[in-house]
Design a protein around this motif. Sequence first.
Motif, PDB file in Angstrom:
ATOM      1  N   SER A  50      -5.455   9.925 -11.581  1.00  8.26           N
ATOM      2  CA  SER A  50      -5.748   8.566 -11.118  1.00  8.26           C
ATOM      3  C   SER A  50      -4.555   7.628 -11.255  1.00  8.26           C
ATOM      4  O   SER A  50      -4.670   6.425 -10.972  1.00  8.26           O
ATOM      5  CB  SER A  50      -6.943   7.988 -11.893  1.00  8.26           C
ATOM      6  N   HIS A  63     -12.211   4.065 -13.363  1.00 10.23           N
ATOM      7  CA  HIS A  63     -13.253   4.774 -12.635  1.00 10.23           C
ATOM      8  C   HIS A  63     -14.510   4.842 -13.493  1.00 10.23           C
ATOM      9  O   HIS A  63     -14.440   4.953 -14.725  1.00 10.23           O
ATOM     10  CB  HIS A  63     -12.795   6.184 -12.261  1.00 10.23           C
ATOM     11  N   THR A 106     -15.168  10.303 -10.391  1.00 10.40           N
ATOM     12  CA  THR A 106     -13.860   9.786  -9.989  1.00 10.40           C
ATOM     13  C   THR A 106     -13.717   9.841  -8.477  1.00 10.40           C
ATOM     14  O   THR A 106     -13.162   8.932  -7.851  1.00 10.40           O
ATOM     15  CB  THR A 106     -12.740  10.604 -10.658  1.00 10.40           C
TER      16      THR A 106
END
Length: 334
Positions: free
Chosen positions: A104, A206, A245
Amino acid sequence: MDTHQRAKNMALARGEMLSFIILCLILLRLEAQLQFGFYDSICPEAESIVKDEVSKAVGANPSFAAALLRMHFHDCFVRGCDASVLIDSTSSNTAEKDAPPNTSLRGFDIVDGAKSRLEEVCGGIVSCADILAFAARDSIVLSGGLSYQVPAGRRDGRVSTAQETNGNLPPPTFNIDQLIQIFTLKGFTQEEMVTLSGAHTIGVSHCSSFSSRLYNFSSTMSQDPDLDPTYGAELMQLCPQGSTTNSGLIVPMDPYSPNSFDTAYYNNVLANQGLFTSDQALLSTDITAGQVIEYANNTDIFYADFAAAMVKMGQIEVLTGSLGEIRSNCRVIN
């Protein structure tokens, strides 16, 4: 040659050898030190170019400030501050950036843009590791935090493996003992751990990073009792059960001033509105809770402590002198 002269010569030889060893140690120590103003004479525009690229990105999307700060943290906690987090995976190697804690991460293009401009102005001089350190500082300042000098002279590493993220990056589920242990392994005090946790005053997360606190905290309760119920209900609206996610659902880590580098994070923790288990864990001991209270009530102390902790973090296991390399492309080993 008599025995006396032979002993004298041996003593001289030992003295010369000792002097040589001491000289080598001094040179090694000097080589390992970073320097303020490192690029002043060899690439005077280095810091201003990085700042310009970061400013453009953060101006277009303020969330990139937190992204660049997080990238520097994730780089330094794995193999030291050597820009190994920027290296792309190959067919024969899965690099750090593709490990679960790093998928991420955002802002690689910003670093690429700064590096490209720097290579045009002074090719082969400015390391990707230093770009990350400058970008993190600039991100803090652009978000309202305190500016600080960044010692430079880092060189780039040549190794990046996903497996090495294991045990080096603290997950959001850590309790206070686990946090203290992993920060201690990186050379930080308990106080510096609380300070660096304040980076969560900006940025987003997330839903999957904290959803266990909302829906399946334990076998006897669905929601974490340390989470403010009203805040928990708001999070459940933003993150329906089953959010992952990949769902793309994100929430601000500080719901009140998500793009401002301030002390709201510590006020949130005191109100049981820390987003992660690791955030709320800061109230688990009297010492860490006392520091949370101090920062919540004194912005100046937090700003100064955070700047000092960032300078220290930027020196974790750095490569300097002839070690490592200066990558021409931050994504690829030379």
